[in-house]
Design a protein around this motif. Structure first.
Motif, short mmCIF file in Angstrom:
data_model
loop_
_atom_site.label_atom_id
_atom_site.label_comp_id
_atom_site.label_asym_id
_atom_site.label_seq_id
_atom_site.Cartn_x
_atom_site.Cartn_y
_atom_site.Cartn_z
N LYS A 1 0.72 -1.66 -0.49
CA LYS A 1 0.15 -0.15 -0.30
C LYS A 1 0.75 0.98 0.18
O LYS A 1 1.98 1.00 0.83
CB LYS A 1 -1.38 -0.23 1.08
CG LYS A 1 -1.83 0.80 1.28
CD LYS A 1 -2.69 0.85 0.55
CE LYS A 1 -4.30 2.01 0.56
NZ LYS A 1 -4.78 2.18 -0.73
N THR A 2 0.98 2.45 -1.13
CA THR A 2 1.87 3.23 -0.90
C THR A 2 0.57 4.53 -0.12
O THR A 2 -0.48 5.07 -1.25
CB THR A 2 2.24 3.92 -2.56
OG1 THR A 2 2.82 3.02 -2.81
CG2 THR A 2 2.91 4.73 -2.60
N LYS A 3 1.32 4.93 0.24
CA LYS A 3 0.32 6.20 0.49
C LYS A 3 0.69 7.42 0.05
O LYS A 3 2.01 8.10 0.11
CB LYS A 3 0.89 6.75 2.37
CG LYS A 3 0.28 7.73 2.82
CD LYS A 3 0.69 8.09 4.30
CE LYS A 3 -0.03 9.61 4.70
NZ LYS A 3 0.78 10.28 6.24
N GLN B 1 0.79 11.59 -1.12
CA GLN B 1 -0.07 13.16 -0.89
C GLN B 1 0.17 13.73 -1.95
O GLN B 1 1.58 13.96 -2.28
CB GLN B 1 0.26 12.91 0.24
CG GLN B 1 -0.01 12.71 1.31
CD GLN B 1 0.70 13.49 2.54
OE1 GLN B 1 0.11 14.61 3.41
NE2 GLN B 1 1.22 13.43 3.53
N LYS C 1 -4.03 11.68 -8.21
CA LYS C 1 -3.84 10.52 -7.21
C LYS C 1 -3.75 9.40 -8.07
O LYS C 1 -3.50 8.17 -7.92
CB LYS C 1 -4.26 11.15 -6.16
CG LYS C 1 -4.33 10.26 -5.31
CD LYS C 1 -4.71 10.85 -3.66
CE LYS C 1 -3.90 10.12 -2.37
NZ LYS C 1 -4.89 10.68 -1.08
N LYS D 1 -1.18 6.26 -8.40
CA LYS D 1 -1.66 4.80 -7.93
C LYS D 1 -0.92 3.66 -9.10
O LYS D 1 -0.35 2.88 -9.01
CB LYS D 1 -2.91 4.90 -7.54
CG LYS D 1 -2.95 5.41 -6.48
CD LYS D 1 -4.84 5.69 -6.03
CE LYS D 1 -4.47 6.00 -4.34
NZ LYS D 1 -6.26 5.94 -3.95
N THR E 1 7.04 4.02 -0.31
CA THR E 1 5.89 3.16 0.48
C THR E 1 5.05 4.17 0.97
O THR E 1 3.92 4.41 1.29
CB THR E 1 6.20 2.36 2.27
OG1 THR E 1 7.20 3.18 2.35
CG2 THR E 1 7.35 1.27 1.29
N GLU E 2 5.58 5.68 1.08
CA GLU E 2 4.82 6.62 0.79
C GLU E 2 5.59 7.71 -0.23
O GLU E 2 6.77 8.15 -0.35
CB GLU E 2 5.43 7.41 2.26
CG GLU E 2 4.78 6.74 3.70
CD GLU E 2 5.59 7.40 5.07
OE1 GLU E 2 4.75 8.84 4.85
OE2 GLU E 2 5.36 6.74 5.63
N ASN F 1 5.32 11.89 -2.10
CA ASN F 1 4.49 13.04 -1.81
C ASN F 1 4.78 14.13 -3.20
O ASN F 1 6.03 13.79 -3.94
CB ASN F 1 5.74 14.29 -0.70
CG ASN F 1 4.90 13.54 0.49
OD1 ASN F 1 3.73 13.15 0.74
ND2 ASN F 1 5.40 13.67 1.29
N GLU G 1 10.01 5.93 0.56
CA GLU G 1 9.55 7.47 1.42
C GLU G 1 9.93 8.08 -0.15
O GLU G 1 11.43 8.24 -0.03
CB GLU G 1 9.36 7.70 2.51
CG GLU G 1 9.05 7.16 3.11
CD GLU G 1 9.83 7.87 4.74
OE1 GLU G 1 9.82 9.26 4.23
OE2 GLU G 1 9.79 7.41 5.35
#
Length: 144
Positions: A5-7, A9, A25, A29, A40-41, A43, A80
């Motif tokens: 799951k990739t967060k 922002q 977004k 994805k 994983t994260e 921005n 990240e």
């Protein structure tokens, strides 16, 4: 195989508010999943020309304007990352290429994602390959 799951922002540090569109977004994805980008994260940050020029100077020792910069914030494989997109540069390039600004922003985001995957654009051959992949991803996932 389980999917990570990739967060994601989308951060507007530019008065345009361009990254408020849900399509961006969704694009991120889709590309992360298709290219299996180990992040994983993430921005994605819209900035102005001067801010990105400052980063370009500080991190790449190049005092010129650029349209996108990608930073992997750790080197553990699951990482990240940040992608900085110059909205000012996107406006200029959109006019040059005869496309909508939103599409040029989408292309720059995909370009940054491909850098995270490990693609490079130092040679003409590498640039051509990245451009081909950008076009493919936009055809598949940019339906605006």
């Amino acid at each position: 195989m389980s999917r990570r799951k990739t967060k994601i922002q989308m951060i507007n540090n530019h008065p345009s508010g361009i990254l408020s569109r849900n399509e961006y977004k969704s694009l991120v994805k889709s590309v992360v999943e298709e290219e299996n980008i180990p992040v994983t994260e993430l921005n994605v940050i819209a900035v102005d020309d001067e801010y990105l020029r400052k980063l370009h100077r500080e991190y790449l020792h190049d005092d010129t304007y650029t349209d996108v910069m990608t930073f992997a914030l750790d080197e553990t494989g699951e990482k990240e990352a940040e992608i900085y997109v110059s909205f000012d540069r996107a406006q200029i390039q959109a006019k040059q290429y005869g496309v909508e600004v939103a599409e040029e922003v989408a292309r720059l985001i995909v370009h940054g994602l491909l850098h995270l995957k490990g693609y490079d654009d130092r040679t003409e051959k590498e640039r051509a390959r990245m451009h081909e992949l950008e076009n493919e991803m936009l055809r598949k996932y940019w339906a605006v």
